[in-house]
Enzyme design. Structure first.
Site, PDB file in Angstrom:
ATOM      1  N   GLU A   1       0.591  -1.103  -0.006  1.00  0.00           N
ATOM      2  CA  GLU A   1       0.154   0.012  -0.073  1.00  0.00           C
ATOM      3  C   GLU A   1       0.856   1.075  -0.115  1.00  0.00           C
ATOM      4  O   GLU A   1       0.396   2.211  -0.706  1.00  0.00           O
ATOM      5  CB  GLU A   1      -0.853   0.079   1.337  1.00  0.00           C
ATOM      6  CG  GLU A   1      -1.939   1.077   1.356  1.00  0.00           C
ATOM      7  CD  GLU A   1      -1.195   2.461   2.078  1.00  0.00           C
ATOM      8  OE1 GLU A   1      -1.901   3.480   1.477  1.00  0.00           O
ATOM      9  OE2 GLU A   1      -0.264   2.335   2.620  1.00  0.00           O
ATOM     10  N   GLU A   2       1.969   1.239   0.870  1.00  0.00           N
ATOM     11  CA  GLU A   2       2.819   2.421   0.921  1.00  0.00           C
ATOM     12  C   GLU A   2       3.493   2.936  -0.252  1.00  0.00           C
ATOM     13  O   GLU A   2       4.011   3.898  -0.571  1.00  0.00           O
ATOM     14  CB  GLU A   2       3.940   2.316   2.111  1.00  0.00           C
ATOM     15  CG  GLU A   2       3.154   1.886   3.617  1.00  0.00           C
ATOM     16  CD  GLU A   2       2.543   3.230   4.089  1.00  0.00           C
ATOM     17  OE1 GLU A   2       2.442   4.430   3.396  1.00  0.00           O
ATOM     18  OE2 GLU A   2       2.050   3.161   5.010  1.00  0.00           O
TER      19      GLU A   2
ATOM     20  N   ASP B   1      -7.238   2.651   7.662  1.00  0.00           N
ATOM     21  CA  ASP B   1      -5.934   3.045   7.383  1.00  0.00           C
ATOM     22  C   ASP B   1      -5.599   4.530   7.879  1.00  0.00           C
ATOM     23  O   ASP B   1      -4.897   5.060   7.228  1.00  0.00           O
ATOM     24  CB  ASP B   1      -5.521   2.810   5.913  1.00  0.00           C
ATOM     25  CG  ASP B   1      -3.860   3.114   5.678  1.00  0.00           C
ATOM     26  OD1 ASP B   1      -3.155   2.859   6.360  1.00  0.00           O
ATOM     27  OD2 ASP B   1      -3.551   3.228   4.417  1.00  0.00           O
TER      28      ASP B   1
END
Length: 472
Positions: A336-337, A364
């Site tokens: 995701e990052e 998140d």
């Protein structure tokens, strides 16, 4: 997997609350909104049972303890790292041991960047070691580093006005923190804008609402046709100090060394588990968080908490012997990052079934004390969600605000699927975000209990209602 046939809480047979009559004729709902409200209200005792188990019962603190075990054992989980690979395998085993259904790994390719050794030292006007964290995808410096005079600016506009001064220098950004969404552009675009005016490197004030001399990392982006220069974040304190020095006309010189490297993409997996729907198994309510993190701290807050309350939601529902009409699917995203890489690959694989997704949920932004949900969807869907959230009145968690988007669910939302994100107290979130401070010490087990209860109630009720959420 075993399911409880009967479960009693306060003398109420839970499974009897889940029964519903068919309300479709030729694929069109004939119910009024008042009838939908009555259906949702019928889940009141189910919601109370979930809350009691999560907040006051045997499951209290379970998501916190599970998370602590993972992050203490594995540590940070950078995209492409052995730590992330280990965490994925551990979670695969954990979900199987929890007796969830259809536990599997969905493969994909993800970026692999490593920061290597890095340092920055102010040489003039005095010797001062500067704490830095290189930004994701940054190139490194030559082995001897880059030694250059500094140009301090507070905005991109100032950089453009002083473009003639920037060539051959290290640009330091001391932009004010307004909010994350407005300020993060300096982290993502700072290197590109500095390179356009001939800078050798850029150092960016960390995107943080508070600092105790803590740099914060994150992804940055290069642009085709623009030279790639090394870039890192520095502390709020050092950015402000250099800004003060520059305002006095003092010459500042920094030596920057960064060993950052980008390697070929590597294999990884999204981790998936389910409770299969009893009546409409092809239809899905998705709950999620991302398993990867940056390579500093423990990744407990971002996004261990979100991943583990999503797991906990399924555990709570399973422990109560509940099986919703629709499939309740847990996805723990990878990478995701790096821009939602794993989530995009999941979307590409599953979008053929987009009409079967009733709701996509992502946590998140921390698992601090929740106050409700942020939601994106049609007005009719929002009205339904407001009724669902009323079931959480015992926890005083009933708000439904706009903007349910999240990095990993945006692909679905843009295609018209309703989406929701946890709404919680963000006061301290950007104290620790992407920093060495993101550890289990940030987490509060009681707040995680409440967040898990919210996640479980919402996901279960939406998955068990006779109709999917209406779309525009």
């Amino acid at each position: 997997m075993k399911f409880l046939i009967f479960a009693f809480f306060g003398g109420v047979h839970l499974l009897s609350l889940c029964s519903g009559k068919a309300i479709y004729k030729n694929g069109i709902s004939k119910r009024t909104f008042e009838e939908i409200k009555e259906e949702i209200a019928s889940y009141g005792d189910v919601a109370k049972a979930i809350i009691n188990l999560a907040v006051y019962g045997k499951a209290q603190n379970r998501s916190y303890e599970r998370l602590a075990l993972l992050v203490d054992t594995v540590g940070p989980r950078l995209s492409g790292s052995k730590n992330l690979e280990k965490a994925i395998q551990i979670m695969y085993q954990n979900l199987q041991q929890d007796e969830l259904e259809n536990v599997h790994l969905e493969p994909g390719r993800i970026p692999h960047w490593e920061r290597g050794e890095e340092s920055a030292v102010m040489l003039e006007p005095r010797i001062h070691k500067i704490a830095i964290l290189g930004l994701g995808s940054s190139i490194g410096t030559p082995p001897e580093g880059i030694t250059a005079e500094v140009l301090v600016v507070t905005s991109f506009d100032e950089l453009q006005r002083r473009a003639s001064e920037a060539r051959g220098k290290i640009v330091v950004y001391n932009q004010p923190y307004i909010n994350y969404s407005r300020t993060v552009q300096y982290r993502t675009q700072g290197a590109v804008e500095a390179a356009k005016v001939g800078a050798l490197a850029s150092l960016i004030r960390s995107v943080a609402s508070f600092s105790i001399y803590s740099p914060h990392t994150g992804i940055q982006e290069y642009q085709d046709g623009v030279p790639r220069i090394p870039t890192a974040c520095i502390t709020v304190e050092d950015a402000e100090m250099m800004s003060r020095m520059a305002s006095r006309g003092i010459r500042i010189v920094i030596q920057l060394k960064m060993g950052a490297k980008t390697y070929p993409d590597t294999d990884s997996f999204n981790t998936v588990a389910e409770i299969t729907g009893s009546k409409y198994p092809e239809q899905v309510v998705l709950v999620s968080g991302h398993l990867d993190s940056w390579d500093v701290g423990q990744g407990a807050m971002d996004d261990g908490g979100g991943a583990f309350i999503s797991w906990e939601a399924l555990s709570l529902i399973k422990d109560l012997g509940l099986r919703p009409k629709r499939t309740l699917r847990l996805v723990l995203w990878t990478a995701e990052e790096q821009g939602g890489v794993g989530a995009f690959q999941y979307y590409q694989l599953h979008k053929v079934n987009i009409s079967n997704y009733s709701l996509v949920m992502e946590s998140d932004t921390g698992t601090f004390l929740p106050t409700g949900l942020q939601f994106t969807g049609s007005e009719k869907a929002r009205a339904v969600m407001e009724e669902v959230m009323s079931l959480l009145q015992p926890l005083n968690v009933t708000q439904v605000l706009s903007h349910g988007e999240g990095t990993d669910i945006n692909f679905w939302i843009k295609a018209g699927v309703p989406g929701a994100s946890l709404l919680d107290d963000l006061y301290k979130y950007f104290f620790f975000h992407h920093s060495h401070g993101d550890t289990m010490t940030v987490m509060d087990p009681k707040q995680m209990n409440v967040a898990a209860a919210v996640w479980a109630v919402v996901s279960y009720v939406v998955a068990d209602m006779e109709e999917m959420l209406p779309r525009s």
